[in-house]
Design a protein around this motif. Sequence first.
Motif, short mmCIF file in Angstrom:
data_model
loop_
_atom_site.label_atom_id
_atom_site.label_comp_id
_atom_site.label_asym_id
_atom_site.label_seq_id
_atom_site.Cartn_x
_atom_site.Cartn_y
_atom_site.Cartn_z
N THR A 1 0.86 -1.17 0.00
CA THR A 1 0.00 0.00 0.00
C THR A 1 0.90 1.23 0.00
OG1 THR A 1 -1.68 -1.18 1.27
CG2 THR A 1 -1.82 1.24 1.24
N ARG A 2 0.67 2.13 -0.92
CA ARG A 2 1.49 3.35 -0.99
C ARG A 2 1.04 4.32 0.11
NH1 ARG A 2 -1.38 7.75 -2.37
NH2 ARG A 2 -3.12 7.55 -3.78
N PRO A 3 1.93 5.25 0.50
CA PRO A 3 1.52 6.25 1.49
C PRO A 3 0.45 7.17 0.91
CG PRO A 3 3.91 6.25 1.14
CD PRO A 3 3.31 5.38 0.09
N ALA A 4 -0.32 7.77 1.78
CA ALA A 4 -1.38 8.70 1.37
C ALA A 4 -0.77 9.97 0.77
CB ALA A 4 -2.24 9.06 2.58
N GLY B 1 5.78 9.53 4.61
CA GLY B 1 5.21 8.18 4.70
C GLY B 1 5.97 7.18 3.86
N ASP B 2 5.84 5.92 4.23
CA ASP B 2 6.53 4.82 3.56
C ASP B 2 5.50 3.80 3.10
OD1 ASP B 2 8.57 3.20 2.62
OD2 ASP B 2 9.62 3.07 4.53
N ALA B 3 5.92 2.93 2.20
CA ALA B 3 5.06 1.85 1.75
C ALA B 3 4.73 0.95 2.95
CB ALA B 3 5.74 1.04 0.65
N SER B 4 3.52 0.44 2.99
CA SER B 4 3.09 -0.42 4.10
C SER B 4 2.37 -1.64 3.54
CB SER B 4 2.18 0.37 5.04
OG SER B 4 1.03 0.81 4.35
N ASN B 5 1.95 -2.52 4.43
CA ASN B 5 1.23 -3.74 4.05
C ASN B 5 2.00 -4.55 3.00
OD1 ASN B 5 -0.94 -3.06 5.78
ND2 ASN B 5 -1.76 -1.72 4.20
N LEU B 6 3.33 -4.64 3.17
CA LEU B 6 4.16 -5.39 2.23
C LEU B 6 3.82 -6.87 2.32
CD1 LEU B 6 7.56 -3.68 3.08
CD2 LEU B 6 6.06 -3.14 1.18
N ALA B 7 3.72 -7.53 1.15
CA ALA B 7 3.42 -8.96 1.13
C ALA B 7 3.98 -9.57 -0.14
CB ALA B 7 1.91 -9.19 1.21
N ASP B 8 4.40 -10.85 -0.03
CA ASP B 8 4.88 -11.59 -1.19
C ASP B 8 4.66 -13.07 -0.92
OD1 ASP B 8 6.24 -11.56 -3.82
OD2 ASP B 8 7.75 -12.74 -2.74
N ASN C 1 3.42 -4.08 -9.49
CA ASN C 1 2.82 -3.33 -10.59
C ASN C 1 1.51 -2.69 -10.12
OD1 ASN C 1 1.21 -5.56 -10.38
ND2 ASN C 1 1.44 -6.23 -12.50
N ALA C 2 1.53 -2.20 -8.91
CA ALA C 2 0.32 -1.61 -8.35
C ALA C 2 -0.14 -0.44 -9.20
CB ALA C 2 0.57 -1.16 -6.91
N ALA C 3 -1.39 -0.49 -9.60
CA ALA C 3 -1.95 0.60 -10.41
C ALA C 3 -1.98 1.90 -9.61
CB ALA C 3 -3.36 0.23 -10.87
N ASP C 4 -2.07 1.77 -8.30
CA ASP C 4 -2.17 2.94 -7.43
C ASP C 4 -0.85 3.12 -6.67
OD1 ASP C 4 -3.29 5.12 -6.11
OD2 ASP C 4 -4.12 3.88 -4.52
N SER C 5 0.27 3.24 -7.40
CA SER C 5 1.57 3.32 -6.74
C SER C 5 2.12 4.74 -6.68
CB SER C 5 2.57 2.42 -7.47
OG SER C 5 2.84 2.92 -8.76
N ILE C 6 1.39 5.73 -7.19
CA ILE C 6 1.88 7.12 -7.22
C ILE C 6 1.33 7.91 -6.03
CG2 ILE C 6 2.05 9.26 -8.54
CD1 ILE C 6 3.44 6.89 -9.89
N GLN C 7 2.23 8.40 -5.21
CA GLN C 7 1.88 9.28 -4.10
C GLN C 7 2.10 10.72 -4.57
OE1 GLN C 7 4.74 9.27 -0.91
NE2 GLN C 7 3.32 10.18 0.55
#
Length: 167
Positions: A29-32, A52-59, A101-107
Motif C-alpha cells: 500500500t502506498r503512502p497517502a 510516509g513509507d510503503a506499508s502492508n508489504l506482502a509476497d 505493478n500496483a496501479a495505485d503506486s503514485i503518491q
Amino acid sequence: VNIVDNYGCKANADSITLTVKDVEVPTFTRPADIIVYKSASCTYDISVAETGDASNLADNCTAVGNLIVTHTDDTTSGSCYGETIVHRAWRVTDQCGNISNAADSIQTITIQDKIAPTISGTLRDSTVVGCDGDSRPVADNTLQYLREHGLTISDNCSDDAHLTVTS
C-alpha cells in the motif's frame, strides 16, 4: 519418478527436472497523498520519514524483511507560484526480481508556502494612488510607491514580481 499416461504408457526418462519459479509480484500500500508546507526560510522536508513509507508489504515467496522498497520522484510546478508537486512512484521488488505493478503506486506530495506576506510601517502621507474608476490602482509600481512612503512589504518565498497589491 514414473510418468504414465491414460493408456498405461510409461515415459522413458530416468529423471525429470522440475523448476519452480516465483512469478507473483509483491503487493503493498502506498503512502497517502500529503501537503508539506515550507518553513519560514522556504525550506521543506519530503523525506520518507516525513511523507510516509510503503506499508502492508506482502509476497508469496520472499519474507517481508527481504523485500526491497524504492521510489522515484518526478517534480513539476504547481498551479500557484512557488508551489511544487512531487509524484512519487513506489515499487517493491522481491528476491526473484519480481517488481510490484500496483496501479495505485503514485503518491502526490504538494509543497506549498502558507506563510502570508508581511506589511509593516505607516503610510507617511495620504497621497492617493490614481484609480481607473473601479478602485484598483493603475500605477504599475504600487509596491515601490508604498515602500517609498513608509511601508515595508515582503514575503518569505516570493519576490516582488509575484506579489500583487489589491484594494
